[in-house]
Design a protein around this motif. Structure first.
Motif, PDB file in Angstrom:
ATOM      1  N   GLU A  71       0.823  -1.217   0.000  1.00  0.00           N
ATOM      2  CA  GLU A  71       0.000   0.000   0.000  1.00  0.00           C
ATOM      3  C   GLU A  71       0.857   1.266   0.000  1.00  0.00           C
ATOM      4  OE1 GLU A  71      -2.937   2.966   0.536  1.00  0.00           O
ATOM      5  OE2 GLU A  71      -1.361   2.615   2.013  1.00  0.00           O
ATOM      6  N   GLU A 100       8.962   4.022   1.228  1.00  0.00           N
ATOM      7  CA  GLU A 100       7.581   4.434   1.490  1.00  0.00           C
ATOM      8  C   GLU A 100       7.021   3.744   2.731  1.00  0.00           C
ATOM      9  OE1 GLU A 100       6.624   6.971  -0.032  1.00  0.00           O
ATOM     10  OE2 GLU A 100       8.206   6.937  -1.547  1.00  0.00           O
ATOM     11  N   ARG A 126       8.220   5.594   5.683  1.00  0.00           N
ATOM     12  CA  ARG A 126       7.443   6.837   5.857  1.00  0.00           C
ATOM     13  C   ARG A 126       6.124   6.565   6.552  1.00  0.00           C
ATOM     14  NH1 ARG A 126       7.567  11.242   1.159  1.00  0.00           N
ATOM     15  NH2 ARG A 126       5.566  11.589   2.137  1.00  0.00           N
ATOM     16  N   ASP A 127       5.474   5.467   6.171  1.00  0.00           N
ATOM     17  CA  ASP A 127       4.199   5.124   6.806  1.00  0.00           C
ATOM     18  C   ASP A 127       4.385   4.802   8.288  1.00  0.00           C
ATOM     19  OD1 ASP A 127       2.606   5.514   4.602  1.00  0.00           O
ATOM     20  OD2 ASP A 127       1.491   3.645   4.916  1.00  0.00           O
ATOM     21  N   GLU A 155       4.618   7.984  10.091  1.00  0.00           N
ATOM     22  CA  GLU A 155       3.324   8.652  10.220  1.00  0.00           C
ATOM     23  C   GLU A 155       2.465   7.990  11.289  1.00  0.00           C
ATOM     24  OE1 GLU A 155       1.252   9.678   6.504  1.00  0.00           O
ATOM     25  OE2 GLU A 155      -0.560   9.604   7.739  1.00  0.00           O
ATOM     26  N   ILE A 156       2.493   6.676  11.319  1.00  0.00           N
ATOM     27  CA  ILE A 156       1.687   5.965  12.326  1.00  0.00           C
ATOM     28  C   ILE A 156       2.190   6.282  13.730  1.00  0.00           C
ATOM     29  CG2 ILE A 156       1.165   3.645  13.219  1.00  0.00           C
ATOM     30  CD1 ILE A 156       1.010   2.742  10.243  1.00  0.00           C
ATOM     31  N   ARG A 207       1.106   9.838  14.627  1.00  0.00           N
ATOM     32  CA  ARG A 207      -0.333   9.949  14.906  1.00  0.00           C
ATOM     33  C   ARG A 207      -0.687   9.339  16.257  1.00  0.00           C
ATOM     34  NH1 ARG A 207      -3.588  12.526  11.077  1.00  0.00           N
ATOM     35  NH2 ARG A 207      -2.841  12.151   8.971  1.00  0.00           N
TER      36      ARG A 207
END
Lengths: 298, 298
Positions: free
Chosen positions: A111, A241, A244-245, A248-249, A252
């Motif tokens: 994803e 990528e 990067r996710d 971000e997780i 958050r």
């Protein structure tokens, strides 16, 4: 609304020093671990390479799903705060099941790479190079078109790229002690270029302006693949990528490691040749892997 | 591989001063425009509110899809470099078709909000408040579970929130000239709180730790909704997340406006009451809307 019982709403922890769990069938996932270490230098990592059962490609999805459950459980038992399935085949086979099973976030590599490609293409023509199993799973095509139905995806199986990447790493000159100076040097034989040209020619003809490196081994071949595709084609690394996710997780969920937390990297393999893993792995991870422990899962 | 003819691979432009197109059935999309203006102050925006045909909710998906095609075409004719469908119903009805039709990237508000929620939840229980049409489309549930199959999604239709938001904006004290001081002030009547409590009680009982504001009107009610849900629940604004996605897409395509580009905001409505749009819209956009032009699409 579903009728299952409510879970406790825990207040967000401000920090979480627990390690991130990463696994792959072998060495490829170390490119994800490397991107994590680069992007999130305070985060500890527990890496497992399932070398004893490598490669996953020729196995049934059901069998690989079982491996994902087993390794994910092992990582969760080690207290990881997240699991990254750093292998495309394992993502296609076991991501959803793992997300339903484990009490920590689980992400795959498909994803994040698909999303980056959907955002990057300017002519709506995206290429994907991956192993045969990943291409046949259609995972990237589905994920990219789920994000943007206007994109045409051209996928090509490039099975020999794994072997070329591994050969190139082994052939890189200099002693292991110098691995950092070899950081991006994967030795490219002329024969490798011929293979790459043959694999990539249909994607060039298709006019893709963005190419997803849909196997965690392939970022090692960025120079080779980029050289053949040309500078106007944007290469998307699933490994970068995915990292990067993860960032971000963690952001958050306020789950980053503390500012003064010293990252610890632990490496495990289901295989028997620990020295091979240490030497080869150090070149992929681009940092010295001091110790590798054997773990018996099989 | 698909057999369609290759398109030209244009080299990436370093900058693109063209405006971003944003539309909604009315005012709600102005919360997206506001987030864009905040996050990307150099970007010009062309906004269209389809007030003449508002609301979209009670219409058939097919009819709304036709509106998306028509308005998207109008925006593309005005030279926009991207289209943001700043309306959940229109996203569910027409996003994929628009992506296949228009020569510029098209994004909706569902996927960005779903993604942020999937990343933010710590207990894997996510709530969604939206209009009846959006809840019935199951768009958020599908998008969230596509990203993380382990998440349970609890959706509630809160149809009166649109009316409450609009009433609250109208009731905010002070003359229009002072709108900036009213920036975040949406007047909350005690009756509004009762309605909110009733709507949100099932989500509180379900123990969600993350709540998606699945309608572009709802960020205006952040204080009301947050007050009822409690501080431990993370509110996700689809408007903020859509603006983040726009920024990422422009970054990946090197399509930002130039550093010295002065942003221009143009507002259009299919409705007849331009003064109403100007006054009400200024309070939602939180900047003075000097002129609004009528556009005849119906």
């Amino acid at each position: 609304m579903p009728s299952s019982a409510p879970g406790p709403t825990a207040p967000a922890p401000a920090f979480d020093d627990a390690p991130i769990g990463v696994f792959d069938s072998g060495f490829g996932g170390l490119t994800v671990a490397r991107e994590l270490a680069k992007a999130l230098p305070r985060e500890s990592i527990v890496y497992l390479g399932d070398s004893a059962r490598c490669p996953y490609g020729p196995r049934t999805l059901q069998e690989v799903d079982g491996f994902v459950q087993q390794i994910g459980g092992w990582l969760v038992d080690r207290g990881v705060k997240m699991v990254v399935i750093a292998c495309n085949t394992a993502t296609a086979a076991g991501l959803a099941h793992a997300q339903r099973t484990f009490p920590v976030p689980v992400i795959g590599v498909v994803e994040p790479g698909a999303r980056a490609a959907a955002h990057a293409t300017r002519n709506n023509r995206v290429g994907v190079v991956a192993t045969k199993a990943t291409v046949e799973s259609n995972a990237y095509t589905k994920a990219i078109r789920h994000l943007d139905a206007g994109i045409t995806v051209f996928s090509t199986a490039t099975p020999r790229f794994v072997e070329i990447a591994e050969q190139g790493i082994r052939m890189a000159e200099g002693p292991l002690e110098n691995y950092t100076s070899l950081a991006s040097k994967v030795y490219i034989r002329p024969a490798f270029e011929e293979i790459a040209r043959e694999y990539l020619e249909p994607l060039r003809r298709a006019g893709v302006d963005t190419l997803v490196l849909g196997c965690t081994h392939f970022p090692l071949l960025k120079a080779l693949i980029g050289g053949v595709m040309g500078r106007e084609v944007t290469l998307i690394s699933s490994s970068t990528e995915a990292a990067r996710d993860v960032a971000e997780i963690l952001a958050r969920r306020s789950a980053y490691a503390r500012a003064d937390h010293e990252a610890r990297y632990e490496f495990y393999t289901t295989g028997d040749d620990l020295e091979e893993f240490r030497g080869f792995g150090s070149r992929v991870f681009r940092e010295p892997i001091d110790t590798v422990a054997h773990v018996d899962l099989v």
